[in-house]
Design a protein around this motif. Sequence first.
Motif, PDB file in Angstrom:
ATOM      1  N   SER A   1      -3.241  10.740  13.560  1.00 19.26           N
ATOM      2  CA  SER A   1      -2.473  10.930  12.338  1.00 19.26           C
ATOM      3  C   SER A   1      -1.142  11.634  12.570  1.00 19.26           C
ATOM      4  CB  SER A   1      -3.309  11.729  11.332  1.00 19.26           C
ATOM      5  OG  SER A   1      -2.591  11.961  10.162  1.00 19.26           O
ATOM      6  N   VAL A   2      -1.174  12.775  13.271  1.00 14.10           N
ATOM      7  CA  VAL A   2       0.046  13.574  13.425  1.00 14.10           C
ATOM      8  C   VAL A   2       0.502  13.740  14.862  1.00 14.10           C
ATOM      9  CG1 VAL A   2      -0.298  14.854  11.275  1.00 14.10           C
ATOM     10  CG2 VAL A   2      -1.237  15.763  13.397  1.00 14.10           C
TER      11      VAL A   2
ATOM     12  N   GLN B   1      -6.646  25.229   7.713  1.00 10.21           N
ATOM     13  CA  GLN B   1      -5.500  25.533   6.855  1.00 10.21           C
ATOM     14  C   GLN B   1      -4.893  24.319   6.174  1.00 10.21           C
ATOM     15  OE1 GLN B   1      -4.337  28.871   6.183  1.00 10.21           O
ATOM     16  NE2 GLN B   1      -6.448  28.907   6.884  1.00 10.21           N
ATOM     17  N   ALA B   2      -5.400  23.138   6.444  1.00 12.59           N
ATOM     18  CA  ALA B   2      -4.855  21.922   5.833  1.00 12.59           C
ATOM     19  C   ALA B   2      -5.171  21.902   4.335  1.00 12.59           C
ATOM     20  CB  ALA B   2      -5.436  20.695   6.520  1.00 12.59           C
TER      21      ALA B   2
ATOM     22  N   ILE C   1     -14.961   5.963   9.557  1.00 16.36           N
ATOM     23  CA  ILE C   1     -14.091   5.619   8.431  1.00 16.36           C
ATOM     24  C   ILE C   1     -14.062   6.742   7.399  1.00 16.36           C
ATOM     25  CG2 ILE C   1     -15.826   4.336   7.104  1.00 16.36           C
ATOM     26  CD1 ILE C   1     -12.091   3.408   7.462  1.00 16.36           C
ATOM     27  N   GLU C   2     -15.185   7.427   7.205  1.00 17.28           N
ATOM     28  CA  GLU C   2     -15.206   8.560   6.273  1.00 17.28           C
ATOM     29  C   GLU C   2     -14.346   9.709   6.805  1.00 17.28           C
ATOM     30  OE1 GLU C   2     -19.701   8.110   4.392  1.00 17.28           O
ATOM     31  OE2 GLU C   2     -19.436   9.145   6.309  1.00 17.28           O
ATOM     32  N   ALA C   3     -14.466   9.979   8.088  1.00 13.27           N
ATOM     33  CA  ALA C   3     -13.654  11.033   8.707  1.00 13.27           C
ATOM     34  C   ALA C   3     -12.175  10.681   8.628  1.00 13.27           C
ATOM     35  CB  ALA C   3     -14.081  11.235  10.159  1.00 13.27           C
ATOM     36  N   ALA C   4     -11.855   9.405   8.811  1.00 12.50           N
ATOM     37  CA  ALA C   4     -10.460   8.969   8.719  1.00 12.50           C
ATOM     38  C   ALA C   4      -9.924   9.168   7.306  1.00 12.50           C
ATOM     39  CB  ALA C   4     -10.334   7.515   9.142  1.00 12.50           C
ATOM     40  N   ARG C   5     -10.751   8.934   6.302  1.00 10.16           N
ATOM     41  CA  ARG C   5     -10.323   9.177   4.923  1.00 10.16           C
ATOM     42  C   ARG C   5      -9.996  10.652   4.718  1.00 10.16           C
ATOM     43  NH1 ARG C   5     -15.176   6.174   3.296  1.00 10.16           N
ATOM     44  NH2 ARG C   5     -14.559   3.998   3.320  1.00 10.16           N
ATOM     45  N   ILE C   6     -10.825  11.528   5.273  1.00 14.82           N
ATOM     46  CA  ILE C   6     -10.601  12.965   5.126  1.00 14.82           C
ATOM     47  C   ILE C   6      -9.277  13.362   5.760  1.00 14.82           C
ATOM     48  CG2 ILE C   6     -11.489  15.251   5.775  1.00 14.82           C
ATOM     49  CD1 ILE C   6     -13.056  13.722   3.526  1.00 14.82           C
ATOM     50  N   VAL C   7      -9.029  12.899   6.969  1.00 12.34           N
ATOM     51  CA  VAL C   7      -7.780  13.230   7.666  1.00 12.34           C
ATOM     52  C   VAL C   7      -6.583  12.602   6.949  1.00 12.34           C
ATOM     53  CG1 VAL C   7      -6.521  12.957   9.839  1.00 12.34           C
ATOM     54  CG2 VAL C   7      -8.939  13.597   9.877  1.00 12.34           C
ATOM     55  N   ALA C   8      -6.763  11.411   6.407  1.00  8.63           N
ATOM     56  CA  ALA C   8      -5.666  10.737   5.702  1.00  8.63           C
ATOM     57  C   ALA C   8      -5.300  11.466   4.415  1.00  8.63           C
ATOM     58  CB  ALA C   8      -6.043   9.291   5.399  1.00  8.63           C
ATOM     59  N   ILE C   9      -6.287  11.994   3.718  1.00  8.19           N
ATOM     60  CA  ILE C   9      -6.016  12.684   2.451  1.00  8.19           C
ATOM     61  C   ILE C   9      -5.088  13.878   2.677  1.00  8.19           C
ATOM     62  CG2 ILE C   9      -7.094  14.151   0.683  1.00  8.19           C
ATOM     63  CD1 ILE C   9      -9.453  12.169   0.711  1.00  8.19           C
TER      64      ILE C   9
ATOM     65  N   GLN D   1      -2.619  14.201   4.551  1.00  8.71           N
ATOM     66  CA  GLN D   1      -1.218  13.813   4.678  1.00  8.71           C
ATOM     67  C   GLN D   1      -0.483  13.824   3.344  1.00  8.71           C
ATOM     68  OE1 GLN D   1       0.518  13.278   7.636  1.00  8.71           O
ATOM     69  NE2 GLN D   1      -1.357  14.286   8.262  1.00  8.71           N
ATOM     70  N   GLY D   2      -1.208  13.623   2.262  1.00  7.34           N
ATOM     71  CA  GLY D   2      -0.604  13.637   0.924  1.00  7.34           C
ATOM     72  C   GLY D   2      -1.708  13.610  -0.104  1.00  7.34           C
ATOM     73  N   PRO D   3      -2.340  14.741  -0.339  1.00 10.92           N
ATOM     74  CA  PRO D   3      -3.538  14.755  -1.194  1.00 10.92           C
ATOM     75  C   PRO D   3      -3.322  14.161  -2.582  1.00 10.92           C
ATOM     76  CG  PRO D   3      -3.229  16.889  -0.157  1.00 10.92           C
ATOM     77  CD  PRO D   3      -2.033  16.075   0.172  1.00 10.92           C
ATOM     78  N   SER D   4      -2.210  14.461  -3.221  1.00 16.68           N
ATOM     79  CA  SER D   4      -2.035  13.992  -4.600  1.00 16.68           C
ATOM     80  C   SER D   4      -1.938  12.470  -4.669  1.00 16.68           C
ATOM     81  CB  SER D   4      -0.829  14.652  -5.249  1.00 16.68           C
ATOM     82  OG  SER D   4       0.337  14.320  -4.548  1.00 16.68           O
ATOM     83  N   TYR D   5      -1.130  11.857  -3.809  1.00 13.73           N
ATOM     84  CA  TYR D   5      -1.011  10.407  -3.918  1.00 13.73           C
ATOM     85  C   TYR D   5      -2.140   9.673  -3.219  1.00 13.73           C
ATOM     86  CZ  TYR D   5       1.335  10.152   0.690  1.00 13.73           C
ATOM     87  OH  TYR D   5       1.646  10.230   2.017  1.00 13.73           O
ATOM     88  N   MET D   6      -2.743  10.248  -2.181  1.00 13.53           N
ATOM     89  CA  MET D   6      -3.865   9.578  -1.525  1.00 13.53           C
ATOM     90  C   MET D   6      -5.103   9.569  -2.428  1.00 13.53           C
ATOM     91  SD  MET D   6      -3.201   8.273   1.389  1.00 13.53           S
ATOM     92  CE  MET D   6      -2.195   8.370   2.838  1.00 13.53           C
ATOM     93  N   LEU D   7      -5.348  10.670  -3.127  1.00 13.71           N
ATOM     94  CA  LEU D   7      -6.506  10.723  -4.019  1.00 13.71           C
ATOM     95  C   LEU D   7      -6.282   9.892  -5.279  1.00 13.71           C
ATOM     96  CD1 LEU D   7      -7.467  14.472  -3.617  1.00 13.71           C
ATOM     97  CD2 LEU D   7      -8.766  12.493  -2.803  1.00 13.71           C
ATOM     98  N   ARG D   8      -5.044   9.706  -5.656  1.00 14.48           N
ATOM     99  CA  ARG D   8      -4.717   8.921  -6.852  1.00 14.48           C
ATOM    100  C   ARG D   8      -4.759   7.421  -6.555  1.00 14.48           C
ATOM    101  NH1 ARG D   8      -0.262  11.595  -8.251  1.00 14.48           N
ATOM    102  NH2 ARG D   8       1.044  10.319  -6.931  1.00 14.48           N
ATOM    103  N   ASP D   9      -4.362   7.039  -5.348  1.00 11.59           N
ATOM    104  CA  ASP D   9      -4.306   5.619  -4.981  1.00 11.59           C
ATOM    105  C   ASP D   9      -5.313   5.350  -3.862  1.00 11.59           C
ATOM    106  OD1 ASP D   9      -3.636   3.031  -4.282  1.00 11.59           O
ATOM    107  OD2 ASP D   9      -1.500   3.431  -3.987  1.00 11.59           O
ATOM    108  N   ARG D  10      -6.518   5.007  -4.236  1.00 13.67           N
ATOM    109  CA  ARG D  10      -7.605   4.824  -3.262  1.00 13.67           C
ATOM    110  C   ARG D  10      -7.352   3.641  -2.330  1.00 13.67           C
ATOM    111  NH1 ARG D  10     -11.340   9.001  -2.579  1.00 13.67           N
ATOM    112  NH2 ARG D  10     -11.101  10.286  -4.411  1.00 13.67           N
TER     113      ARG D  10
END
Length: 179
Positions: free
Chosen positions: A63-64, A115-116, A142-150, A152-161
Amino acid sequence: MSRVVRHAVRAVALLIGAPLTGLFAYDLVAVRPHVAGMEAILAQADGQDASPPLLIRRLIDASVGSPAPSVARMAVHQFYHSRSTMAWHARTALWQILLPMHFSDEEMYGLYASQAYNGVDKGLDRLARREHGKSLDALAPIEAARIVAIVQGPSYMLRDRQRLETHAEQLVARAGYAP
């Protein structure tokens, strides 16, 4: 001829020595006083966040690239309140160089995971328990990838599944796990 060589040696020593001396002085004055605070953060972190599983570390890398830049940004944000953008960027660059001298790779991943920001509070393990009802070490790739992806931008990632799912699939592929 020897005079020219002597001056060249002095110039090279000055060009190398002055920045190293400045970096060492900045480390003593600005970074080392906060190392104990960061160690305390790591000691108080949830077990899964303090030492994230290999799967999570690989996904963070996918991711980073490395947790060091993100941890440096988090630390500068926590310990300093910069009034200028230039000062913030300079501090972040210096912390990015100096933090790996004080913390191992394992600790850097731990600082990143604990701290993320996850949309509500901090920590990847809390997010995993909230989203999937499991700890980090029990997640499928895939579940772990979703956690790491969220993260990166929690507000828009959680809003746009759909965006979250696409980003998670890309992370799984980059990390070398089969979809």
